[in-house]
Design an enzyme around this catalytic site. Structure first.
Site, PDB file in Angstrom:
ATOM      1  N   GLU A   1      -4.804   2.691  -3.768  1.00 53.30           N
ATOM      2  CA  GLU A   1      -3.345   2.563  -3.799  1.00 53.30           C
ATOM      3  C   GLU A   1      -2.867   1.220  -3.269  1.00 53.30           C
ATOM      4  OE1 GLU A   1      -4.341   4.885   0.036  1.00 53.30           O
ATOM      5  OE2 GLU A   1      -5.168   4.539  -1.960  1.00 53.30           O
TER       6      GLU A   1
ATOM      7  N   ASP B   1       0.858  -1.181   0.000  1.00 47.73           N
ATOM      8  CA  ASP B   1       0.000   0.000   0.000  1.00 47.73           C
ATOM      9  C   ASP B   1       0.897   1.234   0.000  1.00 47.73           C
ATOM     10  OD1 ASP B   1      -3.106   0.732   1.090  1.00 47.73           O
ATOM     11  OD2 ASP B   1      -1.574   2.233   1.419  1.00 47.73           O
TER      12      ASP B   1
ATOM     13  N   ASP C   1      -2.668   9.463 -10.379  1.00 49.41           N
ATOM     14  CA  ASP C   1      -2.796   8.372 -11.355  1.00 49.41           C
ATOM     15  C   ASP C   1      -1.438   8.023 -11.960  1.00 49.41           C
ATOM     16  OD1 ASP C   1      -5.476   8.350 -10.852  1.00 49.41           O
ATOM     17  OD2 ASP C   1      -6.061   9.404 -12.694  1.00 49.41           O
TER      18      ASP C   1
ATOM     19  N   ASN D   1      -2.679  13.025  -3.827  1.00 48.25           N
ATOM     20  CA  ASN D   1      -3.891  13.501  -4.508  1.00 48.25           C
ATOM     21  C   ASN D   1      -4.297  14.888  -4.033  1.00 48.25           C
ATOM     22  OD1 ASN D   1      -4.359  11.346  -6.243  1.00 48.25           O
ATOM     23  ND2 ASN D   1      -5.438  10.167  -4.675  1.00 48.25           N
TER      24      ASN D   1
END
Length: 655
Positions: free
Chosen positions: A437, A394, A411, A402
C-alpha cells in the site's frame, strides 16, 4: 556441397555454443555484481537507521545533561528496588506488569541514588526508553539497545530479567563499552565494535556505541546491538557471501558458510595468502576481480567500517557456463531453421521488459522503473540546479481492509488510490507503486511548499472518496526535497522517516522532513534575550509578543489542550505575524531602510507559509508542534534574529 553445408552448420553451432559459453560466463559475473549491489542496499538499509538513531540519541543525551534539573522524574523509578544483601538494584519487579514489554530494565551496583546528577542520569534512561521502543518497533532485528553508565549501572531494552543479565564491572572491559571510552575514542564518535561473543547469550554480534559527556566529563555509553544471525539472513543468496570488519574478521556469512559461533578471519576461511588478501582489500567498490581461484566482488560501507564480499570459484563458474551452453546446441539448430521464431522471441522479450517496469494491479510504474530512472533524475537535478521533491504515502490501516473485506476489495482500494493520485499530478511528475500500500511521488522542479500542496490535495481527495465497501481510506504522507549531491539511499531514508513520523503522530497527515524532523520539539521554549532589543518600542513589544504567543502554543501542545483552543492560538499567531509585519514595514519606510523591498518580500513568503500550515492543522494534516517549529526556525531564528537585526543600526540613527 552436402558436406559443406554440414560443416557450415557445425561451425555455426560451435560458434553459437562458444558465444553462449562466453555469454553465460559474463552473465554469471554480472549476476554476482547485481546480487552484490542489491545485498549492499539491503544491508545498508539495516545499518543506516542504527547509525542515525545512535547519533540522535547522543545529541539528545548530551543536551539532556545540560537541563536535567528541569526534567520531571519518571514514575517508573518506583519499580527500582535495592537489595542490601547483594548491594545492588534492579527493576525485576516490573515483570508481569503492563510495562514489562515496553520498559527498560535498569540494574546496577550500590544504592539507588536519591538526588543529584546520578539520579538525573538514571532518569535519562527512562527518557531514552520511548525512543528505544520506537527504533525497536521499526527495526525488530536490532537485538539490544542500552545505556551503560560510568557510575556502575545499565539500562537495557527490551526488558530482560537480572537473572539473565545484569550490570557488573566486567562489562566495562567488553568491546561495546571500552571502544567508546575517552582513552580509546578521544574524537567522541559513534563506533562499531569488532565482532564479539554476546554476554547475554545471543551469540556473535556487533555493537554501535557512542559516548555521552557532561561538562567534558565522560558519563557513559549508549549502544545498539545487531546479531550476526540477522546480518547473515540478509546475506543469503545463490553465491557465497561474507560481511567482514576492518580487521578482516567475519561478522556474518550466508547459510553456505558454517561459522559455529567462532570468530574467524576471512583469509583463513578462504585459505588464501596474505598477498591475495591484500588484492581483495584493494578491489574498488562495486567491482569484481579474479583473486587466486576465486572471483571476488567487494563493496565497502560508508556507515560502518565493514566490507561485503561475494565469492565464487573460477571452476564453479566454468562448470555452470558449460551446463548452460551444452543444452543450447539443440536449441541453436532449431533457431537456425526457425528464424521466424527468433523474431517472435524478441517481441516477447520486449513485452516482458515493458511489463517488468509496470505494476500489473494499478497500471502505475513500479519499483524497477524507479531504479531505472532515479539516478538520472537526481543527476539532472544537480546539473540544472532544479529542485526535486519526493513524497512517499502509505494507506492507513490497509491490513484491516484486507482482513475485513478480502484481498479483492483491497485491490480495488489500491486501484482507486492510484487513479485519484494520478489525477492530482502533472504530466512531468512520476507516480510509482513501491509495493503493498506504499506509493512514491517524484516532483521535478518542485520545492517543499509545492510538494506539501500536492500531497495535501491527494490526502484530501483520498479522505473524501468513500469506497462502497471499505468506506473511507486515508493516507499518511512524508515529503522532502533533494539536497545537492545527495544519494537516493539517503533521500529515501529521509522521506521514509517523515512518513513514519506522520503515521506515528496520528496518520492521515503530512510530515515534511525539513519542518518535522529537525529537532525534538517537546523540550523547546523561547525566552527573550536583551540583546534582541532593536531600540524601537513597537517592534520590541511585538517581538516579545510573538515569543509569548508561540510559547503558549507549545504549552498547549504539550498539555493535550483541546484542538479548538489550539486552533484559536494558531489563528492568533497568524494574525500577530500579519499585524507585526505591517507595523514593521511602516517603520522601515519612515527610516528609509534601503533593503525595504527585499525585506517586505520575505514577509510575504512567511505569511503565505504561516497560512498554509494553519490550514493544514485545521484539516488534520499537521501537528501543532510543527507550527511551533516553523515559529522557531523561520520566524524567530531565520527572520527575526538573522534579517531584522540588519535594520537595528538604521533605527538607532533615526532615533
Amino acid at each position: 556441397m552436402k558436406y559443406l553445408k554440414k560443416h557450415i552448420i557445425l561451425m555455426i553451432v560451435i560458434a553459437i555454443t562458444l558465444a553462449m559459453f562466453v555469454g553465460a560466463y559474463i552473465y554469471i559475473l554480472s549476476d554476482i555484481k547485481s546480487v552484490g549491489s542489491n545485498k549492499y542496499v539491503d544491508l545498508d538499509n539495516e545499518i543506516y537507521p542504527s547509525v542515525d538513531f545512535i547519533e540522535i540519541m547522543t545529541v539528545y543525551g548530551n543536551n539532556y545533561f545540560r537541563n536535567y534539573d528541569y526534567i520531571h522524574e519518571d514514575p517508573l523509578f518506583s519499580y527500582i528496588e535495592y537489595d542490601p544483601v547483594t548491594d545492588s538494584f534492579d527493576m525485576d519487579s516490573i515483570e508481569g506488569t503492563e510495562y514489562e514489554n515496553t520498559s527498560v530494565n535498569i540494574t546496577g551496583e550500590g544504592k539507588v541514588p536519591e538526588s543529584g546528577i546520578l539520579r538525573g542520569e538514571m532518569n535519562l534512561i527512562f527518557s531514552f526508553n520511548k525512543y528505544f521502543r520506537l527504533i525497536h518497533y521499526k527495526h525488530p532485528k536490532i537485538t539490544w539497545i542500552y545505556y551503560t553508565s560510568e557510575n556502575s549501572f545499565i539500562g537495557m531494552y527490551p526488558w530482560v530479567s537480572s537473572s539473565h543479565f545484569k550490570y557488573s564491572d566486567e562489562i566495562k572491559d567488553i568491546a561495546f563499552y571500552s571502544i567508546a571510552t575517552p582513552q580509546n575514542n578521544y574524537m567522541r564518535k559513534a563506533l562499531w565494535t569488532p565482532v564479539y561473543q554476546d554476554a547475554a547469550g545471543k551469540g556473535l554480534m556487533v555493537t554501535l556505541s557512542s559516548p555521552l559527556y557532561y561538562n567534558e566529563e565522560f558519563k557513559g555509553v549508549i549502544s545498539l546491538d545487531v546479531t550476526t544471525d540477522t546480518l547473515s539472513d540478509i546475506l543469503n543468496c545463490n553465491y557465497t557471501s561474507y560481511l567482514i570488519d576492518s580487521e578482516d574478521s567475519i561478522i556474518a556469512a550466508c547459510d553456505k558458510v558454517q561459522l559455529n559461533d567462532q570468530i574467524v578471519k576471512i583469509n583463513e576461511k578462504l585459505d588464501i595468502s596474505d598477498a591475495q588478501m591484500t588484492k581483495i582489500r584493494n578491489i574498488r567498490n562495486d567491482s569484481i576481480k579474479l583473486v587466486g581461484g576465486y572471483y571476488v566482488y567487494k563493496y565497502s560501507f560508508d556507515s560502518a567500517p565493514w566490507s561485503m564480499i561475494i565469492t565464487e570459484s573460477l571452476l564453479s563458474i566454468i562448470l555452470k557456463s558449460l551446463l548452460i551452453s551444452v543444452p543450447v546446441i539443440l536449441i541453436c539448430l532449431l533457431l537456425l531453421i526457425m528464424a521466424n521464431e527468433i523474431n517472435h522471441r524478441k517481441q516477447a522479450e520486449e513485452q516482458i521488459s515493458e511489463m517488468a517496469l509496470k505494476d500489473e494491479l494499478t497500471g502505475l510504474k513500479n519499483r524497477n522503473y524507479l531504479y531505472s530512472i532515479i539516478d538520472r533524475m537526481m543527476s539532472d537535478a544537480d546539473i540544472t540546479k532544479q529542485k526535486l521533491a519526493v513524497s512517499i504515502f502509505d494507506l492507513d490501516h490497509f491490513k484491516k481492509v484486507n482482513d475485513s473485506y478480502g484481498h479483492p476489495i483491497g485491490d480495488e482500494v489500491l486501484r482507486q488510490t492510484a487513479q485519484i493520485a494520478e489525477g492530482m499530478i502533472r504530466k512531468t511528475d512520476i507516480l510509482v507503486r513501491l509495493g503493498g500500500e506504499e506509493f512514491m511521488l517524484l516532483l521535478p522542479g518542485t520545492d517543499i511548499i509545492g510538494a506539501y500542496e500536492v500531497a495535501e490535495k491527494i490526502r484530501i481527495a483520498l479522505e473524501n472518496r468513500i469506497h462502497p465497501v471499505a468506506g473511507k481510506c486515508t493516507a499518511s504522507f512524508g515529503v522532502t526535497v533533494k539536497t545537492e549531491g545527495e544519494t537516493f539511499i539517503n533521500l529515501y531514508k529521509r522521506v521514509d522517516e517523515a512518513l513514519y513520523s506522520a503515521k506515528d503522530s496520528g496518520r492521515n497527515r503530512i510530515v515534511s522532513y525539513e519542518e518535522g524532523l529537525k529537532k525534538p520539539i517537546a523540550s523547546a521554549r523561547l525566552d527573550w534575550n536583551n540583546e534582541w532589543n532593536s531600540g524601537n518600542a513597537t517592534i520590541d513589544d511585538e517581538h516579545k509578543g510573538l515569543l509569548s504567543t508561540a510559547n503558549e502554543l507549545m504549552y498547549m501542545s504539550m498539555t493535550n489542550t483541546e484542538s479548538e483552543q489550539i486552533e484559536k492560538q494558531i489563528d492568533l499567531l497568524v494574525k500577530h505575524i500579519t499585524d507585526h509585519f505591517t507595523d514593521e514595514e511602516t517603520i522601515l519606510i519612515e527610516i528609509g531602510y534601503p533593503d525595504f523591498t527585499a525585506h517586505k518580500k520575505m514577509h510575504g513568503a512567511l505569511k503565505a507559509k504561516a497560512l498554509l500550515f494553519s490550514q493544514s492543522f485545521k484539516t488534520g494534516g499537521m501537528k501543532s508542534s510543527y507550527f511551533f517549529s516553523f515559529m522557531v526556525d523561520d520566524i524567530i531564528l531565520g527572520h527575526m534574529l538573522e534579517e531584522d537585526v540588519k535594520f537595528f543600526g538604521y533605527l538607532k540613527k533615526y532615533n
